[in-house]
Design a protein around this motif. Structure first.
Motif, PDB file in Angstrom:
ATOM      1  N   HIS A 230      34.198  -9.380 -42.872  1.00 42.96           N
ATOM      2  CA  HIS A 230      35.237  -9.596 -41.864  1.00 42.96           C
ATOM      3  C   HIS A 230      34.623  -9.440 -40.484  1.00 42.96           C
ATOM      4  CE1 HIS A 230      35.267  -5.202 -41.785  1.00 42.96           C
ATOM      5  NE2 HIS A 230      35.441  -5.428 -40.507  1.00 42.96           N
ATOM      6  N   PHE A 231      35.339  -9.817 -39.500  1.00 40.95           N
ATOM      7  CA  PHE A 231      34.965  -9.558 -38.120  1.00 40.95           C
ATOM      8  C   PHE A 231      35.987  -8.630 -37.509  1.00 40.95           C
ATOM      9  CE2 PHE A 231      31.807 -12.728 -37.789  1.00 40.95           C
ATOM     10  CZ  PHE A 231      32.250 -13.828 -38.505  1.00 40.95           C
ATOM     11  N   ALA A 232      35.542  -7.785 -36.646  1.00 40.18           N
ATOM     12  CA  ALA A 232      36.481  -7.046 -35.811  1.00 40.18           C
ATOM     13  C   ALA A 232      35.980  -7.139 -34.381  1.00 40.18           C
ATOM     14  CB  ALA A 232      36.532  -5.587 -36.242  1.00 40.18           C
ATOM     15  N   ILE A 233      36.855  -7.357 -33.479  1.00 41.83           N
ATOM     16  CA  ILE A 233      36.477  -7.334 -32.079  1.00 41.83           C
ATOM     17  C   ILE A 233      37.135  -6.135 -31.435  1.00 41.83           C
ATOM     18  CG2 ILE A 233      36.683  -8.465 -29.864  1.00 41.83           C
ATOM     19  CD1 ILE A 233      36.274 -10.925 -31.012  1.00 41.83           C
ATOM     20  N   LEU A 234      36.349  -5.379 -30.745  1.00 39.66           N
ATOM     21  CA  LEU A 234      36.886  -4.215 -30.059  1.00 39.66           C
ATOM     22  C   LEU A 234      36.867  -4.480 -28.565  1.00 39.66           C
ATOM     23  CD1 LEU A 234      34.744  -1.565 -31.951  1.00 39.66           C
ATOM     24  CD2 LEU A 234      36.864  -2.633 -32.683  1.00 39.66           C
TER      25      LEU A 234
ATOM     26  N   PRO B 225      30.965 -13.206 -17.944  1.00 38.52           N
ATOM     27  CA  PRO B 225      29.749 -12.718 -18.605  1.00 38.52           C
ATOM     28  C   PRO B 225      30.073 -11.444 -19.385  1.00 38.52           C
ATOM     29  CG  PRO B 225      29.686 -12.214 -16.253  1.00 38.52           C
ATOM     30  CD  PRO B 225      30.947 -12.983 -16.485  1.00 38.52           C
ATOM     31  N   GLN B 226      29.654 -11.374 -20.626  1.00 37.63           N
ATOM     32  CA  GLN B 226      30.023 -10.240 -21.462  1.00 37.63           C
ATOM     33  C   GLN B 226      28.857  -9.888 -22.391  1.00 37.63           C
ATOM     34  OE1 GLN B 226      33.668  -7.911 -22.733  1.00 37.63           O
ATOM     35  NE2 GLN B 226      32.458  -8.348 -20.956  1.00 37.63           N
ATOM     36  N   ALA B 227      27.876  -9.214 -21.786  1.00 34.21           N
ATOM     37  CA  ALA B 227      26.632  -8.894 -22.497  1.00 34.21           C
ATOM     38  C   ALA B 227      26.863  -8.018 -23.720  1.00 34.21           C
ATOM     39  CB  ALA B 227      25.648  -8.209 -21.542  1.00 34.21           C
ATOM     40  N   THR B 228      27.964  -7.272 -23.725  1.00 33.80           N
ATOM     41  CA  THR B 228      28.219  -6.374 -24.855  1.00 33.80           C
ATOM     42  C   THR B 228      28.425  -7.119 -26.173  1.00 33.80           C
ATOM     43  OG1 THR B 228      30.535  -6.350 -24.170  1.00 33.80           O
ATOM     44  CG2 THR B 228      29.175  -4.502 -23.475  1.00 33.80           C
ATOM     45  N   LEU B 229      28.752  -8.410 -26.091  1.00 39.38           N
ATOM     46  CA  LEU B 229      28.944  -9.190 -27.319  1.00 39.38           C
ATOM     47  C   LEU B 229      27.687  -9.278 -28.157  1.00 39.38           C
ATOM     48  CD1 LEU B 229      31.125 -12.199 -26.142  1.00 39.38           C
ATOM     49  CD2 LEU B 229      31.801 -10.276 -27.578  1.00 39.38           C
ATOM     50  N   GLY B 230      26.531  -9.104 -27.515  1.00 38.58           N
ATOM     51  CA  GLY B 230      25.268  -9.179 -28.244  1.00 38.58           C
ATOM     52  C   GLY B 230      24.906  -7.880 -28.959  1.00 38.58           C
ATOM     53  N   GLY B 231      25.776  -6.887 -28.881  1.00 40.80           N
ATOM     54  CA  GLY B 231      25.493  -5.589 -29.486  1.00 40.80           C
ATOM     55  C   GLY B 231      25.531  -5.602 -31.006  1.00 40.80           C
ATOM     56  N   LYS B 232      24.731  -4.734 -31.590  1.00 36.09           N
ATOM     57  CA  LYS B 232      24.745  -4.534 -33.047  1.00 36.09           C
ATOM     58  C   LYS B 232      25.030  -3.074 -33.313  1.00 36.09           C
ATOM     59  CE  LYS B 232      23.687  -8.356 -35.277  1.00 36.09           C
ATOM     60  NZ  LYS B 232      24.567  -8.882 -36.325  1.00 36.09           N
ATOM     61  N   LEU B 233      25.917  -2.807 -34.258  1.00 36.82           N
ATOM     62  CA  LEU B 233      26.244  -1.425 -34.573  1.00 36.82           C
ATOM     63  C   LEU B 233      25.100  -0.755 -35.329  1.00 36.82           C
ATOM     64  CD1 LEU B 233      28.465   0.745 -34.465  1.00 36.82           C
ATOM     65  CD2 LEU B 233      29.257  -0.079 -36.676  1.00 36.82           C
ATOM     66  N   LYS B 234      24.648   0.379 -34.816  1.00 32.54           N
ATOM     67  CA  LYS B 234      23.615   1.172 -35.488  1.00 32.54           C
ATOM     68  C   LYS B 234      24.133   2.595 -35.541  1.00 32.54           C
ATOM     69  CE  LYS B 234      19.001   2.045 -36.380  1.00 32.54           C
ATOM     70  NZ  LYS B 234      17.836   1.312 -36.854  1.00 32.54           N
TER      71      LYS B 234
ATOM     72  N   LEU C   9      21.995 -18.267 -31.058  1.00 33.13           N
ATOM     73  CA  LEU C   9      21.393 -18.021 -29.756  1.00 33.13           C
ATOM     74  C   LEU C   9      22.311 -17.267 -28.814  1.00 33.13           C
ATOM     75  CD1 LEU C   9      19.571 -21.384 -29.203  1.00 33.13           C
ATOM     76  CD2 LEU C   9      18.568 -19.182 -29.730  1.00 33.13           C
ATOM     77  N   HIS C  10      23.580 -17.419 -29.020  1.00 33.14           N
ATOM     78  CA  HIS C  10      24.512 -16.653 -28.199  1.00 33.14           C
ATOM     79  C   HIS C  10      25.853 -16.624 -28.899  1.00 33.14           C
ATOM     80  CE1 HIS C  10      25.880 -20.658 -27.032  1.00 33.14           C
ATOM     81  NE2 HIS C  10      27.023 -20.059 -27.090  1.00 33.14           N
ATOM     82  N   PHE C  11      26.712 -15.791 -28.418  1.00 33.74           N
ATOM     83  CA  PHE C  11      28.095 -15.794 -28.860  1.00 33.74           C
ATOM     84  C   PHE C  11      28.966 -16.207 -27.697  1.00 33.74           C
ATOM     85  CE2 PHE C  11      27.434 -13.668 -32.766  1.00 33.74           C
ATOM     86  CZ  PHE C  11      26.469 -12.710 -32.556  1.00 33.74           C
ATOM     87  N   ALA C  12      30.005 -16.899 -27.999  1.00 35.82           N
ATOM     88  CA  ALA C  12      31.039 -17.121 -27.000  1.00 35.82           C
ATOM     89  C   ALA C  12      32.365 -16.796 -27.655  1.00 35.82           C
ATOM     90  CB  ALA C  12      31.041 -18.557 -26.545  1.00 35.82           C
ATOM     91  N   ILE C  13      33.202 -16.114 -26.956  1.00 37.02           N
ATOM     92  CA  ILE C  13      34.532 -15.869 -27.480  1.00 37.02           C
ATOM     93  C   ILE C  13      35.513 -16.610 -26.607  1.00 37.02           C
ATOM     94  CG2 ILE C  13      36.335 -14.203 -27.827  1.00 37.02           C
ATOM     95  CD1 ILE C  13      34.564 -12.371 -28.807  1.00 37.02           C
ATOM     96  N   LEU C  14      36.358 -17.356 -27.220  1.00 39.70           N
ATOM     97  CA  LEU C  14      37.357 -18.095 -26.477  1.00 39.70           C
ATOM     98  C   LEU C  14      38.716 -17.453 -26.720  1.00 39.70           C
ATOM     99  CD1 LEU C  14      36.268 -21.639 -27.660  1.00 39.70           C
ATOM    100  CD2 LEU C  14      35.318 -20.278 -25.817  1.00 39.70           C
TER     101      LEU C  14
ATOM    102  N   TYR D 247      35.138  -5.007 -22.232  1.00 44.43           N
ATOM    103  CA  TYR D 247      33.967  -4.402 -22.854  1.00 44.43           C
ATOM    104  C   TYR D 247      34.112  -4.736 -24.334  1.00 44.43           C
ATOM    105  CZ  TYR D 247      30.713  -0.450 -23.610  1.00 44.43           C
ATOM    106  OH  TYR D 247      29.651   0.368 -23.947  1.00 44.43           O
ATOM    107  N   THR D 248      33.688  -5.945 -24.679  1.00 43.25           N
ATOM    108  CA  THR D 248      34.056  -6.536 -25.955  1.00 43.25           C
ATOM    109  C   THR D 248      32.894  -6.523 -26.932  1.00 43.25           C
ATOM    110  OG1 THR D 248      35.371  -8.054 -24.610  1.00 43.25           O
ATOM    111  CG2 THR D 248      35.179  -8.545 -26.952  1.00 43.25           C
ATOM    112  N   HIS D 249      33.136  -6.050 -28.118  1.00 42.65           N
ATOM    113  CA  HIS D 249      32.097  -5.986 -29.149  1.00 42.65           C
ATOM    114  C   HIS D 249      32.558  -6.666 -30.426  1.00 42.65           C
ATOM    115  CE1 HIS D 249      30.840  -2.763 -26.421  1.00 42.65           C
ATOM    116  NE2 HIS D 249      29.627  -3.010 -26.862  1.00 42.65           N
ATOM    117  N   ILE D 250      31.592  -7.170 -31.164  1.00 40.53           N
ATOM    118  CA  ILE D 250      31.879  -7.741 -32.478  1.00 40.53           C
ATOM    119  C   ILE D 250      31.240  -6.838 -33.521  1.00 40.53           C
ATOM    120  CG2 ILE D 250      31.564  -9.722 -33.990  1.00 40.53           C
ATOM    121  CD1 ILE D 250      31.204 -11.426 -31.443  1.00 40.53           C
ATOM    122  N   VAL D 251      32.032  -6.418 -34.481  1.00 45.87           N
ATOM    123  CA  VAL D 251      31.496  -5.603 -35.576  1.00 45.87           C
ATOM    124  C   VAL D 251      31.769  -6.326 -36.886  1.00 45.87           C
ATOM    125  CG1 VAL D 251      31.654  -3.405 -36.795  1.00 45.87           C
ATOM    126  CG2 VAL D 251      31.839  -3.457 -34.306  1.00 45.87           C
ATOM    127  N   GLU D 252      30.734  -6.521 -37.667  1.00 47.40           N
ATOM    128  CA  GLU D 252      30.889  -7.186 -38.964  1.00 47.40           C
ATOM    129  C   GLU D 252      30.618  -6.162 -40.053  1.00 47.40           C
ATOM    130  OE1 GLU D 252      28.119 -10.397 -38.854  1.00 47.40           O
ATOM    131  OE2 GLU D 252      29.165 -11.414 -37.231  1.00 47.40           O
TER     132      GLU D 252
END
Lengths: 160, 160
Positions: free
Chosen positions: A4-8, B88-97, B3-8, A154-159
């Motif tokens: 799934h995807f979640a956007i925060l 611009p929303q650089a946080t979209l490129g984040g990965k949960l660790k 290469l990138h994410f875009a959220i619409l 401050y938008t994140h995608i968590v899969e």
């Protein structure tokens, strides 16, 4: 595997959210849900999502350090006693094909609704145990009005 | 390859958006950007993003059928003469660790800013040629206040 995807969307200071279902009722009779400073979670369950997915997602929502405390440190939503609004957003499962989005990867609606309610219940129970924050939910399968005020999206995608 | 994410986020009827940079200036001196009915695009460039990425993304933004005309058909932003806000929303490129997000996949800031301006310019030029809609942009690398009103959030992820 992506289930799934979640956007925060993290918000602070001046956040106000309203989710209102108006698909069947006149606006004046629709339920209004509002949260203060906190986090909005858009959630979409893809095919093969299960109870296990919900459990993992619940933990992520509770623990993820996306909020900012008074000293600017990244902390969890519980740490700031923040609110959470969980919105079902099936469109997140879409894939672009040509100029249109297709939604073949989404879970079927009955299971999706059951998992969504399970998630809301799980997050609410977990939050109530450790925080004074509120957990509010949208209406599955309905178009809903949403208003947001954020001091920096401050938008994140968590899969999961 | 991603290469990138875009959220619409597609909005209709009552949409109002304000993006305001307040990182360096007092609020009263900050530029305010506002759009009406239309679409908000959150964009994040990942490592290996290039001019080609920007061209593809520009075409997607112009052509994707996520808007609703008066008869309920899905059409492009040009078809409804709608506005576009590109944030611009650089946080979209984040990965949960663990419990924190990491942003190692993002493009470096200088290239990211150049690609962002290129995207805004490309979308503006393309829209102006065929539509009366406005294209507005945020401020790269700055925290910005954002207010949105939507008659049904309708959020998609597009990867190029």
């Amino acid at each position: 595997m992506i289930l799934h995807f979640a956007i925060l969307i993290h918000t602070y200071y001046f956040s106000i959210f309203v989710a209102r279902n108006f698909s069947h009722l006149p606006l004046t009779f629709s339920p209004i849900v509002q949260i203060g400073r906190g986090m909005v979670v858009f959630v979409c369950f893809l095919d093969k999502a299960s109870e296990e997915t919900v459990e993992k997602l619940t933990k992520h929502i509770i623990n993820i350090r996306l909020c900012e405390d008074d000293s600017g440190r990244r902390v969890s939503i519980c740490d700031i006693q923040g609110d959470i609004l969980i919105i079902p957003q099936a469109t997140l499962g879409g894939k672009l094909k040509g100029k249109a989005m297709q939604y073949h990867m989404n879970v079927d609606k009955t299971l999706g609704e059951a998992l969504y309610h399970r998630l809301c219940q799980g997050v609410r129970t977990a939050i109530e145990a450790v925080s004074s924050g509120n957990v509010k939910c949208g209406v599955y399968g309905a178009r809903q009005i949403l208003s947001t005020d954020t001091n920096g999206p401050y938008t994140h995608i968590v899969e999961v």
